[in-house]
Design a protein around this motif. Structure first.
Motif, PDB file in Angstrom:
ATOM      1  N   ALA A  90       0.833  -1.209   0.000  1.00 27.79           N
ATOM      2  CA  ALA A  90       0.000   0.000   0.000  1.00 27.79           C
ATOM      3  C   ALA A  90       0.868   1.259   0.000  1.00 27.79           C
ATOM      4  CB  ALA A  90      -0.932  -0.006   1.210  1.00 27.79           C
ATOM      5  N   ALA A  91       1.919   1.255   0.789  1.00 29.74           N
ATOM      6  CA  ALA A  91       2.810   2.420   0.853  1.00 29.74           C
ATOM      7  C   ALA A  91       3.452   2.690  -0.500  1.00 29.74           C
ATOM      8  CB  ALA A  91       3.882   2.199   1.923  1.00 29.74           C
ATOM      9  N   ARG A  92       3.906   1.637  -1.171  1.00 27.29           N
ATOM     10  CA  ARG A  92       4.547   1.830  -2.476  1.00 27.29           C
ATOM     11  C   ARG A  92       3.529   2.253  -3.535  1.00 27.29           C
ATOM     12  NH1 ARG A  92       9.106   3.561  -1.757  1.00 27.29           N
ATOM     13  NH2 ARG A  92       9.241   3.508  -4.008  1.00 27.29           N
ATOM     14  N   MET A  93       2.284   1.816  -3.404  1.00 30.87           N
ATOM     15  CA  MET A  93       1.239   2.261  -4.337  1.00 30.87           C
ATOM     16  C   MET A  93       1.005   3.763  -4.178  1.00 30.87           C
ATOM     17  SD  MET A  93       0.168  -0.248  -6.180  1.00 30.87           S
ATOM     18  CE  MET A  93       0.004  -2.014  -6.235  1.00 30.87           C
ATOM     19  N   ILE A  94       0.980   4.226  -2.950  1.00 29.29           N
ATOM     20  CA  ILE A  94       0.794   5.657  -2.698  1.00 29.29           C
ATOM     21  C   ILE A  94       1.963   6.446  -3.278  1.00 29.29           C
ATOM     22  CG2 ILE A  94       0.755   7.413  -0.881  1.00 29.29           C
ATOM     23  CD1 ILE A  94      -0.836   5.332   0.800  1.00 29.29           C
TER      24      ILE A  94
END
Length: 134
Positions: free
Chosen positions: A89-93
């Motif tokens: 999720a962090a890398r998607m953001i």
């Protein structure tokens, strides 16, 4: 100490799925950036794409390596699964911030820091688990 890891283990399955999601995200970076530039009428800036790829590679390569080592320590599944989900999720953001800027910079920075800390945590966990091998 024998470590038996099977594909039925939920943590292994989660690692595999999230690793594959991150590969797809990496491969989708160029088309995402191109669509944004076409939609906004802005021509491609190769430097932005290059920086985005470098950022992703610098963060994904250690995650894939440490993640694979981390699952060999047989950590609690709920913690491991949560770490893999939060990292993804962090890398998607972060990539949304690079590709089209729809997220505020503070969220992008948070994503960068969170993904870094998760990789550091898993690294330290692996080192501690295998400390007798040092």
């Amino acid at each position: 100490m024998a470590i038996v890891i099977t594909l039925d283990y939920p943590l292994i399955q989660t690692y595999m799925v999230h690793s594959a999601l991150l590969v797809v995200k990496l491969l989708a970076l160029s088309p995402m950036a191109a669509m944004t530039w076409v939609r906004k009428g802005v021509f491609s800036n190769p430097d932005i794409v290059r920086r985005a790829y470098l950022s992703e590679l610098k963060n994904l390569a250690p995650f894939w390596l440490v993640g694979a080592l981390y699952v060999t320590t047989t950590p609690p599944s709920d913690i491991g699964i949560s770490l893999f989900r939060m990292f993804t999720a962090a890398r998607m953001i972060v990539i949304l911030g690079y590709a089209s800027k729809p997220v505020p910079e503070v969220f992008t920075d948070f994503g960068l820091i969170l993904s870094y800390l998760i990789t550091c945590y898993m690294s330290m966990y692996v080192i501690y688990y295998y400390r007798n091998a040092i």
